[in-house]
Design an enzyme around this catalytic site. Structure first.
Site, PDB file in Angstrom:
ATOM      1  N   TYR A   1       0.840  -1.196   0.000  1.00 16.81           N
ATOM      2  CA  TYR A   1       0.000   0.000   0.000  1.00 16.81           C
ATOM      3  C   TYR A   1       0.872   1.241   0.000  1.00 16.81           C
ATOM      4  O   TYR A   1       1.471   1.573   1.017  1.00 16.81           O
ATOM      5  CB  TYR A   1      -0.972  -0.018   1.193  1.00 16.81           C
TER       6      TYR A   1
ATOM      7  N   GLY B   1      -3.605  -4.417  -8.557  1.00 15.19           N
ATOM      8  CA  GLY B   1      -4.548  -3.974  -7.528  1.00 15.19           C
ATOM      9  C   GLY B   1      -4.169  -2.601  -7.006  1.00 15.19           C
ATOM     10  O   GLY B   1      -5.020  -1.717  -6.814  1.00 15.19           O
TER      11      GLY B   1
ATOM     12  N   TYR C   1       8.691 -19.720 -15.381  1.00 16.28           N
ATOM     13  CA  TYR C   1       8.972 -18.346 -15.816  1.00 16.28           C
ATOM     14  C   TYR C   1       8.098 -17.986 -17.030  1.00 16.28           C
ATOM     15  O   TYR C   1       7.399 -16.980 -17.020  1.00 16.28           O
ATOM     16  CB  TYR C   1      10.450 -18.250 -16.165  1.00 16.28           C
TER      17      TYR C   1
HETATM   18  P1  NAD Z   1      17.543  -9.331 -11.872  1.00 12.08           P
HETATM   19  O1  NAD Z   1      17.476 -10.705 -11.335  1.00 12.08           O
HETATM   20  O2  NAD Z   1      18.855  -8.622 -11.833  1.00 12.08           O
HETATM   21  O3  NAD Z   1      16.474  -8.389 -11.166  1.00 12.08           O
HETATM   22  C1  NAD Z   1      15.273  -8.857 -10.617  1.00 12.08           C
HETATM   23  C2  NAD Z   1      15.055  -8.129  -9.292  1.00 12.08           C
HETATM   24  O4  NAD Z   1      13.796  -8.543  -8.740  1.00 12.08           O
HETATM   25  C3  NAD Z   1      16.117  -8.451  -8.248  1.00 12.08           C
HETATM   26  O5  NAD Z   1      16.563  -7.259  -7.649  1.00 12.08           O
HETATM   27  C4  NAD Z   1      15.398  -9.340  -7.257  1.00 12.08           C
HETATM   28  O6  NAD Z   1      15.929  -9.286  -5.963  1.00 12.08           O
HETATM   29  C5  NAD Z   1      13.988  -8.772  -7.353  1.00 12.08           C
HETATM   30  N1  NAD Z   1      12.969  -9.709  -6.884  1.00 12.08           N
HETATM   31  C6  NAD Z   1      12.831 -11.016  -7.191  1.00 12.08           C
HETATM   32  N2  NAD Z   1      11.774 -11.543  -6.562  1.00 12.08           N
HETATM   33  C7  NAD Z   1      11.206 -10.534  -5.849  1.00 12.08           C
HETATM   34  C8  NAD Z   1      10.075 -10.440  -4.977  1.00 12.08           C
HETATM   35  N3  NAD Z   1       9.319 -11.507  -4.738  1.00 12.08           N
HETATM   36  N4  NAD Z   1       9.787  -9.239  -4.414  1.00 12.08           N
HETATM   37  C9  NAD Z   1      10.563  -8.157  -4.658  1.00 12.08           C
HETATM   38  N5  NAD Z   1      11.646  -8.189  -5.459  1.00 12.08           N
HETATM   39  C10 NAD Z   1      11.969  -9.355  -6.050  1.00 12.08           C
HETATM   40  O7  NAD Z   1      17.015  -9.416 -13.366  1.00 12.08           O
HETATM   41  P2  NAD Z   1      16.909  -8.295 -14.514  1.00 12.08           P
HETATM   42  O8  NAD Z   1      17.668  -8.771 -15.680  1.00 12.08           O
HETATM   43  O9  NAD Z   1      17.192  -6.964 -13.964  1.00 12.08           O
HETATM   44  O10 NAD Z   1      15.365  -8.437 -14.899  1.00 12.08           O
HETATM   45  C11 NAD Z   1      14.401  -7.497 -14.452  1.00 12.08           C
HETATM   46  C12 NAD Z   1      13.061  -7.836 -15.068  1.00 12.08           C
HETATM   47  O11 NAD Z   1      13.147  -7.803 -16.491  1.00 12.08           O
HETATM   48  C13 NAD Z   1      12.546  -9.228 -14.702  1.00 12.08           C
HETATM   49  O12 NAD Z   1      11.147  -9.162 -14.500  1.00 12.08           O
HETATM   50  C14 NAD Z   1      12.839 -10.058 -15.923  1.00 12.08           C
HETATM   51  O13 NAD Z   1      11.935 -11.121 -16.074  1.00 12.08           O
HETATM   52  C15 NAD Z   1      12.686  -9.025 -17.030  1.00 12.08           C
HETATM   53  N6  NAD Z   1      13.479  -9.400 -18.210  1.00 12.08           N
HETATM   54  C16 NAD Z   1      14.831  -9.232 -18.225  1.00 12.08           C
HETATM   55  C17 NAD Z   1      15.541  -9.628 -19.341  1.00 12.08           C
HETATM   56  C18 NAD Z   1      17.032  -9.449 -19.438  1.00 12.08           C
HETATM   57  O14 NAD Z   1      17.614  -9.902 -20.417  1.00 12.08           O
HETATM   58  N7  NAD Z   1      17.698  -8.803 -18.517  1.00 12.08           N
HETATM   59  C19 NAD Z   1      14.885 -10.205 -20.430  1.00 12.08           C
HETATM   60  C20 NAD Z   1      13.512 -10.381 -20.361  1.00 12.08           C
HETATM   61  C21 NAD Z   1      12.810  -9.952 -19.250  1.00 12.08           C
HETATM   62  N1  UDP Z   2      -3.441  -4.652  -3.496  1.00 17.61           N
HETATM   63  C1  UDP Z   2      -2.246  -4.108  -3.086  1.00 17.61           C
HETATM   64  N2  UDP Z   2      -2.191  -2.751  -2.892  1.00 17.61           N
HETATM   65  C2  UDP Z   2      -3.241  -1.928  -3.099  1.00 17.61           C
HETATM   66  C3  UDP Z   2      -4.467  -2.515  -3.538  1.00 17.61           C
HETATM   67  C4  UDP Z   2      -4.526  -3.886  -3.738  1.00 17.61           C
HETATM   68  O1  UDP Z   2      -1.254  -4.793  -2.905  1.00 17.61           O
HETATM   69  O2  UDP Z   2      -3.095  -0.720  -2.915  1.00 17.61           O
HETATM   70  C5  UDP Z   2      -3.517  -6.105  -3.702  1.00 17.61           C
HETATM   71  C6  UDP Z   2      -4.653  -6.739  -2.968  1.00 17.61           C
HETATM   72  O3  UDP Z   2      -4.225  -7.181  -1.703  1.00 17.61           O
HETATM   73  C7  UDP Z   2      -5.076  -7.893  -3.851  1.00 17.61           C
HETATM   74  C8  UDP Z   2      -4.500  -7.554  -5.212  1.00 17.61           C
HETATM   75  O4  UDP Z   2      -3.774  -6.332  -5.070  1.00 17.61           O
HETATM   76  O5  UDP Z   2      -4.496  -9.086  -3.425  1.00 17.61           O
HETATM   77  C9  UDP Z   2      -5.559  -7.355  -6.261  1.00 17.61           C
HETATM   78  O6  UDP Z   2      -6.392  -6.296  -5.869  1.00 17.61           O
HETATM   79  P1  UDP Z   2      -7.875  -6.181  -6.378  1.00 17.61           P
HETATM   80  O7  UDP Z   2      -8.461  -4.959  -5.760  1.00 17.61           O
HETATM   81  O8  UDP Z   2      -7.923  -6.263  -7.851  1.00 17.61           O
HETATM   82  O9  UDP Z   2      -8.536  -7.520  -5.874  1.00 17.61           O
HETATM   83  P2  UDP Z   2      -9.317  -7.896  -4.569  1.00 17.61           P
HETATM   84  O10 UDP Z   2      -8.664  -7.168  -3.431  1.00 17.61           O
HETATM   85  O11 UDP Z   2     -10.677  -7.433  -4.844  1.00 17.61           O
HETATM   86  O12 UDP Z   2      -9.148  -9.363  -4.523  1.00 17.61           O
END
Ligand code: NAD
Ligand code: UDP
Ligand code: UDP
Length: 336
Positions: free
Chosen positions: A74, A112, A155
């Site tokens: 949020y 959301g 993925y």
């Molecule tokens: P990266 O692994 O360096 O960066 C990904 C970041 O996301 C990291 O900092 C990681 O800690 C963070 N992260 C992972 N899970 C998380 C979570 N649950 N909550 C919060 N943060 C989280 O990779 P990148 O190359 O910088 O890629 C960034 C984005 O671009 C990704 O979504 C990737 O799928 C997309 N992408 C990258 C490429 C590429 O060639 N670099 C190609 C296609 C798509």
């Molecule tokens: N959500 C969030 N931040 C916000 C509003 C929503 O992380 O400011 C999250 C929320 O917890 C939910 C998801 O986004 O899991 C999807 O939100 P949406 O309102 O579409 O769905 P609902 O809450 O009605 O399931």
């Protein structure tokens, strides 16, 4: 250039970058700060690193929050760049269920959030949604050839589902969306232990150990330098309302993995030899973006040729490897 475009800078924008401590995310945070925006970087440091953003921590318009995007968030922002997700096969296959969760739940939470605050949201999608493509080069209207039960599915299908969610939130709730399909992008701040081909080969060449080619090296990729990609990404986000994507972004210059290895050995002056390893399952044979849409919609095209980008990336690894204790380049041990 399309007269529809609005590249004007509004310094008052509050922008959330998820995955902001990663390779692309950290460069994006830096770019957005440079454009005068406020940046909220959210990351759980799964593959990202504090060093990537350490230089931004004192910036008055930069804020860092440690948070997992699988959980609700949020905050009040105007734009959301949703980049959180491991991008390297070695990492996204390490905990595949978590990869699907971050792709799907992360996208849903960001949508959301976007719905609640009226923000525009950009999803970092990927060329992987095309799977092992039967259409070459890949155009945005190609629906792909993905194995839904394979090792890459966490993925590929996770990112495909995220795209579905983006378009459903757009159609059902009017959320303003942007979908960018990123093709292999490389540059400074890739982690040396990340496992992707360019970082692996450079780290191996600089260490004088064998370069690990998976398969016979005849598979192709098209590599885009990070600065070019980010220019396109920000253009897409700032394009006029109604531009949703998906838009391919990458450098169409295609090269085999073998030729890449040869070039990196030559450019580093390394004496490394090449070692063959088994080809990972479902490894796409070829990949090359058709970037006509990005050109027409955004006036975008990449400018940095592979050799120039490789020089910059090699220089980065040369200067940082000596000081780093990163894990060595991992070799993917999943065979076809
Ligand atoms: P990266 O692994 O360096 O960066 C990904 C970041 O996301 C990291 O900092 C990681 O800690 C963070 N992260 C992972 N899970 C998380 C979570 N649950 N909550 C919060 N943060 C989280 O990779 P990148 O190359 O910088 O890629 C960034 C984005 O671009 C990704 O979504 C990737 O799928 C997309 N992408 C990258 C490429 C590429 O060639 N670099 C190609 C296609 C798509
Ligand atoms: N959500 C969030 N931040 C916000 C509003 C929503 O992380 O400011 C999250 C929320 O917890 C939910 C998801 O986004 O899991 C999807 O939100 P949406 O309102 O579409 O769905 P609902 O809450 O009605 O399931
Ligand atoms: N690859 C390789 N040796 C490595 C790492 C990767 O030969 O040490 C190959 C890999 O099998 C794939 C290509 O290089 O064909 C690109 O791999 P990467 O992991 O960088 O990205 P992706 O497969 O997701 O495009």
């Amino acid at each position: 250039m399309d007269s529809n475009l609005n590249f004007g800078v509004d310094p008052s924008k509050r922008i959330l970058v998820t995955g902001g401590a990663g390779f692309l995310g950290s460069h994006l945070c830096e770019k957005l700060l440079g454009l005068g925006h406020e940046v909220l970087c959210v990351d759980n440091f799964f593959t990202g690193r504090k060093e990537n953003i350490a230089h931004l921590l004192g910036h008055p318009r930069f804020e860092l929050v440690r948070h997992d995007v699988c959980l609700p968030l949020y905050v009040e922002v105007d734009q959301i760049y949703n980049l959180a997700c491991p991008a390297s096969p070695a990492y996204y296959q390490r905990d595949p269920i978590q990869t699907t969760k971050v792709s799907v739940l992360g996208a849903m939470n960001m949508l959301g959030l976007a719905k609640r605050v009226g923000a525009r949201v950009l999803q970092a999608s990927t060329s992987e949604i095309y799977g092992d493509p039967r259409v070459h080069p890949q155009t945005e209207d190609y629906t792909g050839n993905v194995n839904p039960i394979g090792l890459r599915a966490c993925y590929d299908e996770g990112k495909r589902c995220a795209e579905s969610l983006m378009f459903d939130y757009h159609r059902q709730h009017g959320v303003e969306i942007r979908v960018i399909r990123i093709f292999n992008t490389y540059g400074p701040r890739m982690a040396s232990g990340d496992g992707r081909v360019i970082s692996n080969f450079i780290v191996q060449a600089l260490a004088g150990v064998p370069l690990t080619i998976y398969g016979d090296g005849s598979q192709t990729r098209s590599f885009c330098y990070v600065d070019d990609l980010l220019d396109g990404m920000v253009r897409l986000m700032d394009a006029s309302p109604g531009v949703t994507g998906p838009v391919n972004m990458g450098n169409p210059a295609e090269i085999t993995v073998f030729e890449l290895a040869r070039r990196i050995i030559e450019m580093t002056g390394s004496r490394s030899r090449i070692d063959r390893h088994p080809l990972p399952a479902d490894d796409p044979c070829r990949r090359k973006p058709d970037i006509t849409v990005a050109g027409k919609l955004l006036g975008w095209q990449p400018h940095i040729p592979l050799d120039e980008g490789l020089q910059k990336t090699i220089a980065y690894f040369r200067s940082t490897l000596a000081q780093r204790s990163d894990a060595p380049a991992p070799v993917l041990e999943t065979t076809a």
